[in-house]
Design an enzyme around this catalytic site. Structure first.
Site, PDB file in Angstrom:
ATOM      1  N   GLU A  63      37.745 138.395  85.921  1.00  0.00           N
ATOM      2  CA  GLU A  63      37.966 137.352  86.908  1.00  0.00           C
ATOM      3  C   GLU A  63      39.021 137.905  87.852  1.00  0.00           C
ATOM      4  O   GLU A  63      40.054 138.381  87.381  1.00  0.00           O
ATOM      5  CB  GLU A  63      38.573 136.156  86.166  1.00  0.00           C
ATOM      6  CG  GLU A  63      37.949 134.837  86.431  1.00  0.00           C
ATOM      7  CD  GLU A  63      38.637 133.762  85.619  1.00  0.00           C
ATOM      8  OE1 GLU A  63      38.566 133.812  84.368  1.00  0.00           O
ATOM      9  OE2 GLU A  63      39.252 132.888  86.245  1.00  0.00           O
ATOM     10  N   ARG A 298      40.275 141.807  70.468  1.00  0.00           N
ATOM     11  CA  ARG A 298      41.031 142.127  71.670  1.00  0.00           C
ATOM     12  C   ARG A 298      42.224 143.006  71.297  1.00  0.00           C
ATOM     13  O   ARG A 298      42.663 143.030  70.144  1.00  0.00           O
ATOM     14  CB  ARG A 298      41.495 140.866  72.383  1.00  0.00           C
ATOM     15  CG  ARG A 298      42.393 139.978  71.531  1.00  0.00           C
ATOM     16  CD  ARG A 298      42.851 138.729  72.277  1.00  0.00           C
ATOM     17  NE  ARG A 298      43.892 139.041  73.224  1.00  0.00           N
ATOM     18  CZ  ARG A 298      43.778 138.869  74.547  1.00  0.00           C
ATOM     19  NH1 ARG A 298      42.689 138.391  75.080  1.00  0.00           N
ATOM     20  NH2 ARG A 298      44.780 139.172  75.348  1.00  0.00           N
ATOM     21  N   LYS A 308      47.028 137.828  81.510  1.00  0.00           N
ATOM     22  CA  LYS A 308      47.280 137.821  82.944  1.00  0.00           C
ATOM     23  C   LYS A 308      48.225 136.692  83.335  1.00  0.00           C
ATOM     24  O   LYS A 308      49.073 136.855  84.204  1.00  0.00           O
ATOM     25  CB  LYS A 308      45.950 137.663  83.707  1.00  0.00           C
ATOM     26  CG  LYS A 308      45.326 138.993  84.088  1.00  0.00           C
ATOM     27  CD  LYS A 308      44.059 138.789  84.894  1.00  0.00           C
ATOM     28  CE  LYS A 308      42.883 138.512  83.973  1.00  0.00           C
ATOM     29  NZ  LYS A 308      41.602 138.381  84.665  1.00  0.00           N
TER      30      LYS A 308
HETATM   31  P1  ATP Z   1      43.538 137.375  80.329  1.00  0.00           P
HETATM   32  O1  ATP Z   1      43.575 136.395  79.205  1.00  0.00           O
HETATM   33  O2  ATP Z   1      44.575 138.413  80.275  1.00  0.00           O
HETATM   34  O3  ATP Z   1      43.429 136.730  81.674  1.00  0.00           O
HETATM   35  P2  ATP Z   1      40.772 137.556  80.336  1.00  0.00           P
HETATM   36  O4  ATP Z   1      39.944 137.850  79.158  1.00  0.00           O
HETATM   37  O5  ATP Z   1      40.826 136.171  80.806  1.00  0.00           O
HETATM   38  O6  ATP Z   1      42.201 138.144  80.089  1.00  0.00           O
HETATM   39  P3  ATP Z   1      39.009 138.683  82.217  1.00  0.00           P
HETATM   40  O7  ATP Z   1      39.324 139.054  83.608  1.00  0.00           O
HETATM   41  O8  ATP Z   1      38.110 137.549  81.991  1.00  0.00           O
HETATM   42  O9  ATP Z   1      40.408 138.448  81.563  1.00  0.00           O
HETATM   43  O10 ATP Z   1      38.585 139.936  81.355  1.00  0.00           O
HETATM   44  C1  ATP Z   1      37.626 140.904  81.707  1.00  0.00           C
HETATM   45  C2  ATP Z   1      37.174 141.603  80.472  1.00  0.00           C
HETATM   46  O11 ATP Z   1      38.267 142.230  79.808  1.00  0.00           O
HETATM   47  C3  ATP Z   1      36.566 140.628  79.481  1.00  0.00           C
HETATM   48  O12 ATP Z   1      35.319 141.138  79.069  1.00  0.00           O
HETATM   49  C4  ATP Z   1      37.536 140.578  78.360  1.00  0.00           C
HETATM   50  O13 ATP Z   1      36.890 140.413  77.139  1.00  0.00           O
HETATM   51  C5  ATP Z   1      38.251 141.911  78.446  1.00  0.00           C
HETATM   52  N1  ATP Z   1      39.622 141.797  77.939  1.00  0.00           N
HETATM   53  C6  ATP Z   1      40.593 141.006  78.415  1.00  0.00           C
HETATM   54  N2  ATP Z   1      41.713 141.128  77.671  1.00  0.00           N
HETATM   55  C7  ATP Z   1      41.445 142.029  76.697  1.00  0.00           C
HETATM   56  C8  ATP Z   1      42.188 142.585  75.610  1.00  0.00           C
HETATM   57  N3  ATP Z   1      43.454 142.232  75.362  1.00  0.00           N
HETATM   58  N4  ATP Z   1      41.581 143.492  74.823  1.00  0.00           N
HETATM   59  C9  ATP Z   1      40.317 143.869  75.069  1.00  0.00           C
HETATM   60  N5  ATP Z   1      39.558 143.380  76.059  1.00  0.00           N
HETATM   61  C10 ATP Z   1      40.096 142.471  76.877  1.00  0.00           C
HETATM   62 MG    MG Z   2      40.133 134.799  81.894  1.00  0.00          MG
END
Ligand code: ATP
Ligand code: MG
Length: 596
Positions: A63, A298, A308
């Site tokens: 995102e 994760r 984020k």
């Molecule tokens: P955050 O919670 O930090 O905002 P998110 O999962 O909401 O992370 P996205 O932008 O939706 O962020 O993530 C893009 C991709 O990165 C997704 O497929 C997610 O599964 C992966 N991802 C995000 N954080 C991690 C992590 N800590 N370890 C492994 N993969 C991750």
């Molecule tokens: Mg997210």
């Protein structure tokens, strides 16, 4: 006869459950008969295209609401890495189904980070850069299809009623009074939603599945909600927006994704993912067989936060100097800290993928960097906490106080071909304050009165004492040169010493700002438990000092990495370093100083 081992085999990646799933699918030809329209499309358009030339398709779907962090790097290495290893394609997809103001800064930052990590969404001349909001038309069509198939309804309960009727883990939900509406009425109300005749929150489109399902995600999940908001891509064309759980499987299906890899939090969503795609495939809307979702743990990295939202808070509240502050576990932050793409890939490989959540120690990341930089980084000497060493017999021995003696050292100790660097030895040198003691502690082999040490690549000196100011602060250390001991000259080793210290000549050493970074937080798992994560910021996470460095370093290009002998790996800061004003960041020490 035994075959010599194929070096490619020993370099082969260790297997993991995702590789096994992919290998099984390839062997069974699970997706071999699917067609590809050349771009994301519905079943009909894909059917017009040739067989999909990609053996697998994965995707990285962030995102665009912040900069990527080390957890995303794991996901990038995983998704792009699997596509590369299995002759597949990895799609770069912005998951922008939430109407929110355009954050071009984040979009650009994300693309930069993926490229910098060494991956590309261009394969054979085709760019696989997509945005989910381009699929809004199809998503709406899918919604009408579900309504027409009796699989979705417009619910006009209040938010509280909906919550109350959802039930909980121990209690089944209750059917909404709107659940039994006719297909025609549902279609009319959905179009009212779409056409802006209903206010935000007045209704939602829900799947009609099972209000008593033990999996709460199957209790008629919401598919569309009303939000009178502009979208950066589609403007004011829509006032209803798809829910993530509805949008994501559809995005995967239109893009012919084979293996949709996500983090474990989405495990409970998988039954809905399959329910939705099974229904749309039955209706002939999407390609068959449809993508499958697989979950992995994760990455949680100690001493930092990987969310984020929390990283944004650190930036917004100015606990750090921006997303690219070298203390941040963002990709831009780690890059500025001195990390290399290769080190990040090595780290991702070493931590592997598993189904069990846990924490990876920050030292694993640092070790990957050392292992990557050790064979690559040019060596240099730097004195981080300088004090003067005066060679009192220099003038007498050398024929003048100002005489300089050129010394040299290999750029890299294991690669003579990289040449040598040179610097001057003279009457006054900079040494580390900690390399002198009036009274040596046990086992101390450096400078103290009467002791001899070698100044690395230079001469052996014998310490004769020190000068202190009224407060007892060390001003100068004094020593005499031991003749005929210059490194590399015959007989230099005849004089045996236990200590070998680094130094920089006062005549040609260059003052440089060194930024010594340490762990961002002082506890291994910040933000877990009841504590506010900000309470545990490490107050000593940045120390700025003036060091002296070898003359050649003044010319270093920004982003060049060095091993400062004894001190660790440093990088010329990509923002602050300039000719005439050198600034180096410590990427990591020579060894793990946090090990217990
Ligand atoms: P955050 O919670 O930090 O905002 P998110 O999962 O909401 O992370 P996205 O932008 O939706 O962020 O993530 C893009 C991709 O990165 C997704 O497929 C997610 O599964 C992966 N991802 C995000 N954080 C991690 C992590 N800590 N370890 C492994 N993969 C991750
Ligand atoms: Mg997210």
């Amino acid at each position: 006869m035994t075959q010599p081992a194929d070096p490619k085999d020993s370099a082969a990646k260790p297997s993991n459950f995702l590789r096994q799933i992919i290998e099984r699918d390839l062997e069974q030809g699970t997706y071999a008969q699917r067609h590809w329209a050349g771009q994301p499309a519905d079943a009909q358009a894909h059917a017009q295209g040739p067989l999909d030339p990609a053996r697998i398709r994965t995707r990285f779907p962030p995102e665009p609401n912040g900069y990527l962090h080390i957890g995303h790097a794991k996901s990038i290495c995983l998704n792009f890495g699997l596509a590369r290893d299995y002759n597949g394609v990895c799609h770069m997809r912005f998951d922008d189904t939430n109407p929110e103001k355009e954050e071009q800064e984040y979009v650009d930052g994300i693309l930069d980070a993926v490229k910098w990590l060494g991956f590309s969404w261009d394969t054979n001349g085709t760019s696989h850069l997509y945005q989910a909001s381009d699929y809004f038309d199809f998503m709406y069509r899918a919604a009408e299809y579900l309504v027409e198939a009796g699989l979705a309804y417009v619910d006009e309960q209040s938010a509280e009623e909906m919550r109350a009727n959802r039930g909980d883990f121990g209690r089944p939900g209750k059917d909404s009074p709107f659940r039994s509406r006719s297909i025609d009425e549902n279609l009319r109300r959905l179009r009212d939603m779409r056409d802006g005749r209903l206010a935000d929150g007045a209704a939602v489109l829900r799947a009609k599945i099972d209000m008593a399902s033990p999996n709460i995600n199957l209790r008629d999940p919401a598919l569309y909600r009303i939000k009178h908001a502009e979208h950066h891509n589609t403007g004011d064309r829509w006032c209803i927006y798809p829910m993530y759980t509805f949008a994501h499987p559809i995005e995967d299906a239109l893009e012919n994704i084979t293996h949709s890899i996500c983090t474990l939090e989405f495990e409970d969503q998988r039954p809905f993912y399959d329910w939705l795609l099974d229904r749309l495939a039955e209706g002939g809307l999407i390609n068959k067989p449809h993508p499958r979702q697989y979950e992995f743990a994760r990455l949680n990295l100690t001493y930092v936060v990987t969310s984020k939202r929390k990283l944004k808070q650190l930036v917004d509240e100015k606990h750090v100097d921006g997303w690219d502050d070298p203390r941040m576990p963002t990709i831009v932050g780690l890059r500025r800290r001195g990390y290399t793409p290769e080190a990040m890939q090595l780290f991702a490989e070493r931590i592997g993928v598993s189904k069990a959540n846990g924490w990876v120690d920050f030292s694993v990341l640092e070790q990957a960097l050392r292992d990557d930089l050790d064979p690559k980084a040019a060596r240099a000497m730097a004195v981080l906490d300088p004090v003067k060493l005066v060679i009192t017999n220099w003038g007498a021995l050398m024929g003048g106080d100002d005489v300089l003696d050129t010394c040299s050292a290999p750029v890299h100790p294991h690669d003579e071909a990289r040449g040598r660097r040179s610097f001057s030895f003279g009457r006054v040198l900079w040494i580390e304050r900690s390399d002198y003691e009036d009274v040596p502690p046990k086992g101390y082999n450096r400078l103290f009165p009467g002791n001899r040490v070698r100044l690395k690549y230079g001469h052996v000196v014998e310490c004769t004492g020190a000068v202190r100011d009224a407060e007892g602060r060390l001003l100068e250390v004094h020593a005499t040169l031991v003749p005929d001991t210059k490194s590399g000259t015959p007989g230099a080793d005849a004089v045996k010493v236990k200590g070998n210290i680094t130094w920089v000549g006062a005549a040609d050493g260059v003052p440089a700002e060194v930024r010594l970074y340490d762990r961002l937080f002082s506890v291994p798992q910040p933000g877990t438990g009841e504590r506010d994560f900000l309470d545990k910021l490490n107050p000593a996470n940045l120390q700025v000092a003036t060091a002296y460095v070898e003359p050649s370093l003044a010319q270093a290009a920004p982003d060049t990495r060095f091993q400062f002998e004894r001190h660790g790996y440093f990088v010329a800061d990509r923002q602050l370093h300039a000719p005439g004003r050198p600034v180096f960041n410590r990427a990591t020490g020579m060894k793990d100083s946090w090990a217990k």
